[in-house]
Design a protein around this motif. Structure first.
Motif, PDB file in Angstrom:
ATOM      1  N   ASP A   1       0.829  -1.208   0.000  1.00 24.32           N
ATOM      2  CA  ASP A   1       0.000   0.000   0.000  1.00 24.32           C
ATOM      3  C   ASP A   1       0.864   1.259   0.000  1.00 24.32           C
ATOM      4  N   LEU A   2       1.959   1.240   0.760  1.00 29.11           N
ATOM      5  CA  LEU A   2       2.844   2.400   0.822  1.00 29.11           C
ATOM      6  C   LEU A   2       3.530   2.626  -0.522  1.00 29.11           C
ATOM      7  N   ASN A   3       3.954   1.537  -1.153  1.00 28.18           N
ATOM      8  CA  ASN A   3       4.567   1.638  -2.479  1.00 28.18           C
ATOM      9  C   ASN A   3       3.573   2.236  -3.468  1.00 28.18           C
ATOM     10  N   GLY A   4       2.323   1.750  -3.409  1.00 31.15           N
ATOM     11  CA  GLY A   4       1.287   2.285  -4.289  1.00 31.15           C
ATOM     12  C   GLY A   4       1.008   3.756  -4.018  1.00 31.15           C
ATOM     13  N   PHE A   5       1.032   4.143  -2.755  1.00 35.87           N
ATOM     14  CA  PHE A   5       0.807   5.541  -2.399  1.00 35.87           C
ATOM     15  C   PHE A   5       1.857   6.439  -3.048  1.00 35.87           C
ATOM     16  N   LEU A   6       3.137   6.057  -2.934  1.00 35.66           N
ATOM     17  CA  LEU A   6       4.204   6.886  -3.497  1.00 35.66           C
ATOM     18  C   LEU A   6       4.137   6.915  -5.024  1.00 35.66           C
ATOM     19  N   LEU A   7       3.796   5.775  -5.633  1.00 35.54           N
ATOM     20  CA  LEU A   7       3.650   5.743  -7.090  1.00 35.54           C
ATOM     21  C   LEU A   7       2.516   6.669  -7.540  1.00 35.54           C
ATOM     22  N   LYS A   8       1.399   6.631  -6.833  1.00 36.42           N
ATOM     23  CA  LYS A   8       0.265   7.483  -7.200  1.00 36.42           C
ATOM     24  C   LYS A   8       0.590   8.949  -6.953  1.00 36.42           C
ATOM     25  N   LEU A   9       1.354   9.220  -5.896  1.00 39.96           N
ATOM     26  CA  LEU A   9       1.776  10.591  -5.634  1.00 39.96           C
ATOM     27  C   LEU A   9       2.628  11.106  -6.789  1.00 39.96           C
ATOM     28  N   GLY A  10       3.554  10.263  -7.256  1.00 38.71           N
ATOM     29  CA  GLY A  10       4.385  10.645  -8.393  1.00 38.71           C
ATOM     30  C   GLY A  10       3.572  10.804  -9.668  1.00 38.71           C
ATOM     31  N   ASN A  11       2.577   9.938  -9.850  1.00 38.96           N
ATOM     32  CA  ASN A  11       1.749  10.005 -11.047  1.00 38.96           C
ATOM     33  C   ASN A  11       0.895  11.267 -11.049  1.00 38.96           C
ATOM     34  N   LEU A  12       0.305  11.595  -9.903  1.00 39.14           N
ATOM     35  CA  LEU A  12      -0.508  12.802  -9.815  1.00 39.14           C
ATOM     36  C   LEU A  12       0.333  14.052 -10.075  1.00 39.14           C
ATOM     37  N   ARG A  13       1.576  14.027  -9.597  1.00 41.10           N
ATOM     38  CA  ARG A  13       2.430  15.191  -9.830  1.00 41.10           C
ATOM     39  C   ARG A  13       2.734  15.353 -11.325  1.00 41.10           C
ATOM     40  N   ARG A  14       2.891  14.240 -12.039  1.00 44.48           N
ATOM     41  CA  ARG A  14       3.136  14.318 -13.471  1.00 44.48           C
ATOM     42  C   ARG A  14       1.903  14.788 -14.235  1.00 44.48           C
TER      43      ARG A  14
END
Length: 276
Positions: free
Chosen positions: A132-145
Motif C-alpha cells: 500500500d505504501l509503495n502504491g501511495f508513493l507511485l500514485k503521488l508521483g503520477n498525480l504530480r506528473r
C-alpha cells in the motif's frame, strides 16, 4: 528490505493548534498533507503553506511546522526502508519543498487506507502495508506528473477528473457534452478545450471509448443479444452501435464475440515436442 511504515495519521485534528519541532530531523521520511494553513521552517527558512499542500521531509532535515490558524488538520506518514531512497529518486518527488496537491481528496483517501491497513493484523500485514505504501508513493508521483501546465487548467482538474472517472465507471449513462459542461459552469467549446488540454483526448472519444470497452466486456463474458448489449451500453439504437463498434475495433460485435470464443490456431512452438 521492504518499504516500512512507522506510523501514520488520517485527518488528524488539533482544535487548539499544533507545533512540530524536529531540530535534528525525524530519522525517517515524513509525508505531510496540510489541510490547514501552516508556517513551515526548513533548514532555518520559513514559509507559509496553504491547505492542499504536501511535503516530504528527509530523515536528517531539521524542520518545524506550526498551525497558522487556531485549528489545525493534516494527514501524515512516517516511513523508511532501503527501497525508499531509490523509489523517491525514481519518481523525482521533491523533498523538503511544499508542493500543491493535485486531487488532494484522493491522496487523503490513500492515507486513510494505509491507516486501516495498520489496524488489520494478520500474518500478511507487513507485506500489505509495504504494498500500500509503495502504491501511495507511485500514485503521488503520477498525480504530480499530471499537474496541469497553468493555474487556469488546474482550477478544473479535480472536477474534470471526477467527470472522466464517472464516464468510464457508468458507460451505460447517456451523457451529453452540454450537460457535463454545465456541471462546471463552462461553455461547451471551453469545456471541450479544457478537457482535451488536461487529458490529451477529446471528451467525445472518451465517451465512445467507455461504451465500447463495456461492450467488449459484455461480448466476451455474456450471451446477450447484440441489441441488448447496445442498450446496456447507452446506445439508442443497435445500428449506430454496430457501426461505431466496427469503426473503432475493425470488427462487428458478432465477429468480435466469435473471435473471443474461438480457439486460436496452435503455433508451431505451442505444439508438444515428441521425444526421439
Amino acid at each position: 528490505m521492504m518499504l516500512k511504515l512507522a506510523k501514520c495519521g488520517y485527518h488528524s485534528t488539533h482544535p487548539e493548534g499544533l507545533l512540530i519541532d524536529r531540530p535534528n530531523g525525524s530519522g525517517c521520511y515524513v509525508f505531510v498533507l496540510f489541510k490547514s494553513h501552516a508556517h513551515v521552517t526548513v533548514n532555518g527558512r520559513t514559509s507559509t503553506v496553504s491547505p492542499d499542500t504536501w511535503m516530504i521531509f528527509r530523515p536528517d532535515t531539521p524542520y518545524r511546522y506550526r498551525s497558522a490558524d487556531r485549528s489545525f488538520v493534516n494527514d501524515w506518514l512516517h516511513f523508511a526502508g532501503e527501497e525508499a531512497d531509490s523509489l523517491l529518486r525514481e519518481l523525482e518527488l521533491p523533498l523538503d519543498k511544499p508542493v500543491p496537491a493535485i486531487h488532494s481528496g484522493s491522496l487523503s483517501r490513500l492515507v486513510m487506507e494505509l491507516q486501516r491497513s495498520t489496524w488489520l493484523g494478520g500474518p500478511l500485514q507487513e507485506r500489505i502495508i509495504a504494498s500500500d505504501l509503495n502504491g501511495f508513493l507511485l500514485k503521488l508521483g503520477n498525480l504530480r506528473r499530471l499537474r496541469p501546465g497553468s493555474e487556469q487548467m488546474a482550477r478544473y482538474f479535480v472536477q474534470l477528473s471526477e467527470i472522466r472517472s464517472r464516464i468510464y465507471s457508468t458507460p451505460q449513462q447517456r451523457y451529453t457534452i452540454d450537460g457535463l459542461a454545465a456541471e462546471v459552469s463552462l461553455s461547451r467549446s471551453h469545456f471541450q478545450h479544457v478537457y482535451k488540454e488536461l487529458f490529451g483526448c477529446p471528451i467525445s472519444l472518451d465517451m465512445i471509448g467507455s461504451r465500447l470497452e463495456f461492450a467488449k466486456y459484455l461480448l466476451e463474458n455474456g450471451s446477450q443479444p447484440i441489441a441488448s448489449v447496445s442498450l446496456m451500453c447507452g446506445y439508442e439504437n443497435d445500428t449506430h452501435f454496430m457501426r461505431q463498434f466496427k469503426k473503432f475495433t475493425g470488427k462487428t460485435p458478432s465477429q468480435y464475440r466469435k473471435s473471443c470464443t474461438s480457439p486460436e490456431p496452435a503455433r508451431s512452438h505451442d505444439l508438444p515436442v515428441q521425444s526421439l
